[in-house]
Design a protein around this motif. Structure first.
Motif, short mmCIF file in Angstrom:
data_model
loop_
_atom_site.label_atom_id
_atom_site.label_comp_id
_atom_site.label_asym_id
_atom_site.label_seq_id
_atom_site.Cartn_x
_atom_site.Cartn_y
_atom_site.Cartn_z
N LEU A 6 54.42 13.17 19.97
CA LEU A 6 55.71 13.68 20.43
C LEU A 6 55.55 15.04 21.10
CD1 LEU A 6 58.13 12.79 17.49
CD2 LEU A 6 57.84 11.61 19.66
N ARG A 7 56.23 15.22 22.22
CA ARG A 7 56.21 16.48 22.96
C ARG A 7 57.46 17.27 22.61
NH1 ARG A 7 56.13 16.17 28.70
NH2 ARG A 7 54.90 18.06 28.69
N ILE A 8 57.27 18.48 22.09
CA ILE A 8 58.38 19.32 21.65
C ILE A 8 58.33 20.64 22.41
CG2 ILE A 8 59.40 20.52 19.66
CD1 ILE A 8 57.99 18.33 17.91
N LEU A 9 59.49 21.07 22.89
CA LEU A 9 59.61 22.34 23.60
C LEU A 9 60.56 23.23 22.81
CD1 LEU A 9 59.04 23.94 26.27
CD2 LEU A 9 61.10 22.89 27.17
N ILE A 10 60.13 24.45 22.51
CA ILE A 10 60.96 25.42 21.80
C ILE A 10 61.27 26.56 22.75
CG2 ILE A 10 61.11 27.03 19.87
CD1 ILE A 10 59.04 25.25 18.42
N ALA A 11 62.56 26.85 22.94
CA ALA A 11 62.97 27.90 23.87
C ALA A 11 63.82 28.94 23.16
CB ALA A 11 63.75 27.28 25.03
N ASP A 12 63.30 30.14 23.08
CA ASP A 12 64.02 31.27 22.49
C ASP A 12 63.42 32.54 23.07
OD1 ASP A 12 64.93 33.38 20.61
OD2 ASP A 12 65.64 31.69 19.42
N GLU A 13 64.26 33.53 23.33
CA GLU A 13 63.78 34.79 23.89
C GLU A 13 62.97 35.60 22.88
OE1 GLU A 13 67.60 36.24 25.05
OE2 GLU A 13 67.33 35.55 27.12
N GLN A 14 63.22 35.38 21.60
CA GLN A 14 62.55 36.15 20.54
C GLN A 14 61.27 35.45 20.09
OE1 GLN A 14 63.67 39.17 19.48
NE2 GLN A 14 65.19 38.93 21.12
N HIS A 15 60.14 36.13 20.27
CA HIS A 15 58.84 35.57 19.89
C HIS A 15 58.82 35.17 18.41
CE1 HIS A 15 54.54 34.94 19.78
NE2 HIS A 15 54.48 35.73 18.73
N PHE A 16 59.34 36.02 17.55
CA PHE A 16 59.33 35.74 16.11
C PHE A 16 60.09 34.44 15.80
CE2 PHE A 16 61.51 36.00 12.00
CZ PHE A 16 60.41 36.03 11.16
N GLN A 17 61.22 34.23 16.47
CA GLN A 17 62.00 33.02 16.21
C GLN A 17 61.28 31.77 16.71
OE1 GLN A 17 66.22 32.97 16.39
NE2 GLN A 17 66.34 35.19 16.63
N ARG A 18 60.65 31.86 17.88
CA ARG A 18 59.87 30.72 18.39
C ARG A 18 58.77 30.36 17.41
NH1 ARG A 18 59.84 33.83 23.05
NH2 ARG A 18 57.62 34.23 22.81
N MET A 19 58.07 31.38 16.92
CA MET A 19 56.96 31.13 15.98
C MET A 19 57.47 30.55 14.66
SD MET A 19 54.32 31.74 17.67
CE MET A 19 53.15 31.59 16.36
N ARG A 125 60.96 8.12 16.11
CA ARG A 125 60.99 6.66 15.94
C ARG A 125 59.90 6.10 16.82
NH1 ARG A 125 67.49 5.88 16.09
NH2 ARG A 125 67.87 6.98 14.15
N ARG A 126 59.28 5.07 16.38
CA ARG A 126 58.16 4.49 17.13
C ARG A 126 58.57 3.93 18.48
NH1 ARG A 126 54.01 7.09 15.55
NH2 ARG A 126 53.86 7.12 13.32
N LEU A 127 59.78 3.42 18.59
CA LEU A 127 60.23 2.88 19.86
C LEU A 127 60.82 4.00 20.69
CD1 LEU A 127 61.97 -0.36 18.58
CD2 LEU A 127 59.71 -0.15 19.58
N PRO A 128 60.46 4.09 21.97
CA PRO A 128 61.03 5.15 22.80
C PRO A 128 62.52 4.95 23.01
CG PRO A 128 59.72 3.62 24.13
CD PRO A 128 59.56 3.21 22.69
N SER A 129 63.26 6.05 22.96
CA SER A 129 64.70 5.99 23.18
C SER A 129 65.03 6.56 24.55
CB SER A 129 65.43 6.78 22.09
OG SER A 129 65.03 8.12 22.15
N VAL A 130 66.14 6.14 25.07
CA VAL A 130 66.57 6.64 26.36
C VAL A 130 67.62 7.70 26.13
CG1 VAL A 130 67.63 6.02 28.55
CG2 VAL A 130 66.12 4.41 27.40
N GLY A 131 67.24 8.97 26.26
CA GLY A 131 68.14 10.10 26.12
C GLY A 131 69.00 10.12 24.88
N THR A 132 68.98 11.23 24.15
CA THR A 132 69.77 11.34 22.92
C THR A 132 70.30 12.75 22.76
OG1 THR A 132 68.44 9.62 21.93
CG2 THR A 132 69.68 11.00 20.44
N VAL A 133 71.57 12.91 22.31
CA VAL A 133 72.22 14.20 22.06
C VAL A 133 72.69 14.24 20.62
CG1 VAL A 133 74.15 15.67 22.68
CG2 VAL A 133 72.97 14.36 24.43
N ILE A 134 72.50 15.36 19.88
CA ILE A 134 72.85 15.43 18.46
C ILE A 134 73.70 16.65 18.17
CG2 ILE A 134 71.85 15.56 16.16
CD1 ILE A 134 69.29 14.41 17.43
N SER A 135 74.66 16.55 17.23
CA SER A 135 75.52 17.68 16.89
C SER A 135 75.54 17.90 15.40
CB SER A 135 76.94 17.41 17.39
OG SER A 135 77.77 18.47 17.06
N VAL A 136 75.13 19.09 14.96
CA VAL A 136 75.11 19.44 13.53
C VAL A 136 76.10 20.57 13.31
CG1 VAL A 136 73.69 20.31 11.68
CG2 VAL A 136 72.69 18.81 13.39
#
Length: 137
Positions: A6-19, A125-136
């Motif tokens: 899985l490819r994951i991208l983390i975007a935050d201006e604060q280095h500490f938060q990214r880490m 999930r083992r099967l690739p999904s086509v675009g997903t959006v989540i709200s917590v």
């Protein structure tokens, strides 16, 4: 067993938060992570990447008024799932239930291990999904 591809991208201006977020993923045995510190870097990686990101985790305040994050993730085929935190500060509207599998919005200041675990139960999930959006909330 985690899908280590899985490819994951983390975007935050604060280095500490990214880490800190990256370490949470590492605790769950995910290591294919690209951390970025600015919106331009995120856009470059997403727009010019040769394969889609399975998950983008982003601090909502990074986009400011420069980008509508919900529309960007909703209509971008290069991002399969998105998790936006600090959503309340960015005044993001509620996400329709039909889109909550692709995009999730959290009002917390930083995701914790429990929220990352729940998120990865949907993403990994083992099967690739086509675009997903989540709200917590």
């Amino acid at each position: 067993m985690p899908n280590k591809a899985l490819r994951i991208l983390i975007a935050d201006e604060q280095h500490f938060q990214r880490m800190r977020i990256e370490r949470l993923f590492n605790q769950l045995n995910y290591y294919r992570i690209a951390p970025v510190h600015c919106l331009e870097e995120l856009l470059t990686l997403v727009d010019y990447g040769c394969e889609p990101f399975d998950l983008v985790v982003i601090n909502a305040s990074m986009a400011g008024d420069a980008l509508n994050l919900l529309d960007f993730f909703r209509f971008n085929a290069q991002v399969r799932h998105a998790f936006i935190y600090e959503g309340q500060r960015a005044k993001l509207p509620p996400i329709p239930a039909c889109e909550q599998q692709k995009i999730q919005v959290s009002h917390t200041s930083l995701p914790d291990l429990a929220s990352i675990s729940r998120l990865m139960a949907l993403v990994d999930r083992r099967l690739p999904s086509v675009g997903t959006v989540i709200s917590v909330r």
